[in-house]
Design a protein around this motif. Structure first.
Motif, PDB file in Angstrom:
ATOM      1  N   MET A   1       0.845  -1.200   0.000  1.00 49.17           N
ATOM      2  CA  MET A   1       0.000   0.000   0.000  1.00 49.17           C
ATOM      3  C   MET A   1       0.876   1.244   0.000  1.00 49.17           C
ATOM      4  O   MET A   1       1.837   1.340   0.740  1.00 49.17           O
ATOM      5  N   ALA A   2       0.532   2.204  -0.813  1.00 48.94           N
ATOM      6  CA  ALA A   2       1.336   3.414  -0.970  1.00 48.94           C
ATOM      7  C   ALA A   2       1.170   4.331   0.239  1.00 48.94           C
ATOM      8  O   ALA A   2       0.132   4.359   0.882  1.00 48.94           O
ATOM      9  N   ASN A   3       2.226   5.100   0.531  1.00 51.58           N
ATOM     10  CA  ASN A   3       2.171   6.098   1.596  1.00 51.58           C
ATOM     11  C   ASN A   3       1.723   7.418   0.973  1.00 51.58           C
ATOM     12  O   ASN A   3       2.536   8.212   0.514  1.00 51.58           O
ATOM     13  N   TYR A   4       0.417   7.644   0.963  1.00 51.55           N
ATOM     14  CA  TYR A   4      -0.140   8.805   0.285  1.00 51.55           C
ATOM     15  C   TYR A   4       0.196  10.118   0.973  1.00 51.55           C
ATOM     16  O   TYR A   4       0.328  11.142   0.322  1.00 51.55           O
ATOM     17  N   THR A   5       0.331  10.090   2.306  1.00 53.28           N
ATOM     18  CA  THR A   5       0.576  11.345   3.018  1.00 53.28           C
ATOM     19  C   THR A   5       1.921  11.958   2.641  1.00 53.28           C
ATOM     20  O   THR A   5       2.088  13.168   2.713  1.00 53.28           O
ATOM     21  N   GLY A   6       2.873  11.157   2.203  1.00 53.11           N
ATOM     22  CA  GLY A   6       4.182  11.669   1.819  1.00 53.11           C
ATOM     23  C   GLY A   6       4.248  12.145   0.374  1.00 53.11           C
ATOM     24  O   GLY A   6       5.273  12.672  -0.058  1.00 53.11           O
ATOM     25  N   MET A   7       3.179  11.956  -0.371  1.00 52.06           N
ATOM     26  CA  MET A   7       3.182  12.331  -1.793  1.00 52.06           C
ATOM     27  C   MET A   7       2.861  13.808  -1.984  1.00 52.06           C
ATOM     28  O   MET A   7       2.173  14.413  -1.168  1.00 52.06           O
ATOM     29  N   THR A   8       3.345  14.364  -3.085  1.00 53.75           N
ATOM     30  CA  THR A   8       2.996  15.740  -3.448  1.00 53.75           C
ATOM     31  C   THR A   8       1.563  15.740  -3.984  1.00 53.75           C
ATOM     32  O   THR A   8       1.011  14.690  -4.337  1.00 53.75           O
ATOM     33  N   ASP A   9       0.987  16.937  -4.090  1.00 53.13           N
ATOM     34  CA  ASP A   9      -0.361  17.059  -4.652  1.00 53.13           C
ATOM     35  C   ASP A   9      -0.410  16.464  -6.054  1.00 53.13           C
ATOM     36  O   ASP A   9      -1.353  15.767  -6.414  1.00 53.13           O
ATOM     37  N   GLU A  10       0.610  16.759  -6.855  1.00 55.49           N
ATOM     38  CA  GLU A  10       0.619  16.281  -8.246  1.00 55.49           C
ATOM     39  C   GLU A  10       0.687  14.758  -8.308  1.00 55.49           C
ATOM     40  O   GLU A  10       0.040  14.137  -9.149  1.00 55.49           O
ATOM     41  N   GLN A  11       1.472  14.152  -7.408  1.00 55.45           N
ATOM     42  CA  GLN A  11       1.536  12.680  -7.364  1.00 55.45           C
ATOM     43  C   GLN A  11       0.189  12.094  -6.961  1.00 55.45           C
ATOM     44  O   GLN A  11      -0.238  11.066  -7.495  1.00 55.45           O
ATOM     45  N   LEU A  12      -0.486  12.773  -6.037  1.00 55.55           N
ATOM     46  CA  LEU A  12      -1.807  12.311  -5.596  1.00 55.55           C
ATOM     47  C   LEU A  12      -2.833  12.424  -6.728  1.00 55.55           C
ATOM     48  O   LEU A  12      -3.649  11.526  -6.923  1.00 55.55           O
ATOM     49  N   VAL A  13      -2.781  13.532  -7.473  1.00 61.29           N
ATOM     50  CA  VAL A  13      -3.698  13.698  -8.610  1.00 61.29           C
ATOM     51  C   VAL A  13      -3.465  12.585  -9.615  1.00 61.29           C
ATOM     52  O   VAL A  13      -4.417  11.967 -10.117  1.00 61.29           O
ATOM     53  N   LYS A  14      -2.201  12.303  -9.905  1.00 68.84           N
ATOM     54  CA  LYS A  14      -1.864  11.247 -10.874  1.00 68.84           C
ATOM     55  C   LYS A  14      -2.366   9.884 -10.374  1.00 68.84           C
ATOM     56  O   LYS A  14      -2.961   9.117 -11.126  1.00 68.84           O
ATOM     57  N   ALA A  15      -2.133   9.612  -9.078  1.00 70.12           N
ATOM     58  CA  ALA A  15      -2.577   8.336  -8.502  1.00 70.12           C
ATOM     59  C   ALA A  15      -4.100   8.223  -8.554  1.00 70.12           C
ATOM     60  O   ALA A  15      -4.653   7.166  -8.870  1.00 70.12           O
ATOM     61  N   TYR A  16      -4.797   9.334  -8.285  1.00 69.12           N
ATOM     62  CA  TYR A  16      -6.256   9.315  -8.342  1.00 69.12           C
ATOM     63  C   TYR A  16      -6.731   9.093  -9.773  1.00 69.12           C
ATOM     64  O   TYR A  16      -7.659   8.319 -10.016  1.00 69.12           O
ATOM     65  N   ALA A  17      -6.088   9.773 -10.724  1.00 66.72           N
ATOM     66  CA  ALA A  17      -6.457   9.609 -12.133  1.00 66.72           C
ATOM     67  C   ALA A  17      -6.266   8.166 -12.576  1.00 66.72           C
ATOM     68  O   ALA A  17      -6.963   7.680 -13.468  1.00 66.72           O
ATOM     69  N   GLU A  18      -5.334   7.467 -11.928  1.00 70.21           N
ATOM     70  CA  GLU A  18      -5.076   6.061 -12.258  1.00 70.21           C
ATOM     71  C   GLU A  18      -5.955   5.118 -11.455  1.00 70.21           C
ATOM     72  O   GLU A  18      -5.804   3.901 -11.529  1.00 70.21           O
ATOM     73  N   GLY A  19      -6.875   5.670 -10.631  1.00 69.68           N
ATOM     74  CA  GLY A  19      -7.863   4.819  -9.971  1.00 69.68           C
ATOM     75  C   GLY A  19      -7.773   4.701  -8.466  1.00 69.68           C
ATOM     76  O   GLY A  19      -8.541   3.956  -7.857  1.00 69.68           O
ATOM     77  N   SER A  20      -6.862   5.422  -7.808  1.00 71.92           N
ATOM     78  CA  SER A  20      -6.722   5.301  -6.355  1.00 71.92           C
ATOM     79  C   SER A  20      -7.583   6.329  -5.629  1.00 71.92           C
ATOM     80  O   SER A  20      -7.243   7.506  -5.563  1.00 71.92           O
ATOM     81  N   ASN A  21      -8.701   5.874  -5.061  1.00 66.82           N
ATOM     82  CA  ASN A  21      -9.575   6.769  -4.305  1.00 66.82           C
ATOM     83  C   ASN A  21      -8.902   7.280  -3.040  1.00 66.82           C
ATOM     84  O   ASN A  21      -9.170   8.396  -2.586  1.00 66.82           O
ATOM     85  N   GLU A  22      -7.992   6.474  -2.456  1.00 64.62           N
ATOM     86  CA  GLU A  22      -7.275   6.898  -1.252  1.00 64.62           C
ATOM     87  C   GLU A  22      -6.430   8.132  -1.537  1.00 64.62           C
ATOM     88  O   GLU A  22      -6.269   8.998  -0.683  1.00 64.62           O
ATOM     89  N   ALA A  23      -5.906   8.224  -2.756  1.00 61.70           N
ATOM     90  CA  ALA A  23      -5.105   9.397  -3.128  1.00 61.70           C
ATOM     91  C   ALA A  23      -5.958  10.655  -3.082  1.00 61.70           C
ATOM     92  O   ALA A  23      -5.525  11.695  -2.565  1.00 61.70           O
ATOM     93  N   PHE A  24      -7.189  10.560  -3.572  1.00 59.15           N
ATOM     94  CA  PHE A  24      -8.061  11.743  -3.535  1.00 59.15           C
ATOM     95  C   PHE A  24      -8.470  12.062  -2.105  1.00 59.15           C
ATOM     96  O   PHE A  24      -8.562  13.234  -1.732  1.00 59.15           O
ATOM     97  N   ASP A  25      -8.707  11.035  -1.293  1.00 56.98           N
ATOM     98  CA  ASP A  25      -9.037  11.264   0.120  1.00 56.98           C
ATOM     99  C   ASP A  25      -7.932  12.069   0.801  1.00 56.98           C
ATOM    100  O   ASP A  25      -8.204  12.976   1.592  1.00 56.98           O
ATOM    101  N   THR A  26      -6.683  11.751   0.477  1.00 58.61           N
ATOM    102  CA  THR A  26      -5.543  12.469   1.050  1.00 58.61           C
ATOM    103  C   THR A  26      -5.532  13.924   0.582  1.00 58.61           C
ATOM    104  O   THR A  26      -5.308  14.841   1.369  1.00 58.61           O
ATOM    105  N   LEU A  27      -5.798  14.138  -0.713  1.00 59.40           N
ATOM    106  CA  LEU A  27      -5.883  15.505  -1.247  1.00 59.40           C
ATOM    107  C   LEU A  27      -6.981  16.293  -0.533  1.00 59.40           C
ATOM    108  O   LEU A  27      -6.787  17.451  -0.159  1.00 59.40           O
TER     109      LEU A  27
END
Length: 196
Positions: A1-27
């Motif tokens: 499982m990825a550590n979303y809290t350590g990601m930049t906003d842009e990495q989170l957007v990319k992860a969400y665009a690729e299907g990770s709802n947890e990335a958007f939750d972090t944003l």
């Protein structure tokens, strides 16, 4: 499982665009307090602010999912601009709903919007439009920006602009035309509304 809290906003957007709802939750967790406070400060009604807040993130979700997010490195400014545009839409809708027909005989003809002082909402929207225009002008190529500034902010004629810049009047006119076309295009791309 990825550590979303350590990601930049842009990495989170990319992860969400690729299907990770947890990335958007972090944003959402990262930006929700600032965005909600901003909306509430202008709207001053918690229920309406909540609606606009929800709509802001729904719009963000749709834009990212459709692959239309292009604000590399500027997610906070982008999400704030969505919120601000929705606030402007809210005030426009309020204004149009509050207009009354002049056909009603009991309405005072002198009770017209254009005869009244500006409301705080009008002032906020006007200020934001001015700020948006300044932002858009900075996005123009330097030669177009120069002509636009000379024409609108220094009130120079095209003849004077041509003399100062060492080009023909037709070239100055052409640069102005392209500046206006580019302003419209950039405003559309950035979903910036420039009218009251």
């Amino acid at each position: 499982m990825a550590n979303y809290t350590g990601m930049t906003d842009e990495q989170l957007v990319k992860a969400y665009a690729e299907g990770s709802n947890e990335a958007f939750d972090t944003l959402l967790k990262r930006h929700q307090d600032r965005i909600f406070t901003y909306i509430l400060r202008i709207i001053k009604n918690e229920d309406i602010a909540n609606d606009i807040f929800q709509e802001t993130f729904v719009k963000a979700i749709q834009t990212i999912r459709q692959g239309r997010y292009t604000e590399t490195g500027k997610f906070p400014a982008w999400i704030s601009r969505i919120a601000h545009n929705l606030i402007i839409d809210y005030y426009r809708q309020e204004k149009s709903e509050n207009l009354q027909s002049a056909d009603l005989t009991e309405i005072d003809v002198l009770n017209r919007k254009e005869l009244c002082q500006e409301t705080i909402e009008d002032i906020i929207i006007s200020d934001q439009i001015r700020n948006d225009v300044k932002y858009l002008i900075q996005e123009l190529p330097p030669l177009q920006r120069e002509v636009l500034n000379m024409r609108y902010y220094k009130n120079l004629s095209f003849k004077e602009i041509a003399e100062l810049t060492g080009v023909s009047i037709n070239t100055a006119l052409g640069r102005m035309r392209y500046a206006i076309l580019n302003l419209r295009r950039i405003a559309a791309e950035k979903e910036i509304i420039l009218t009251l």
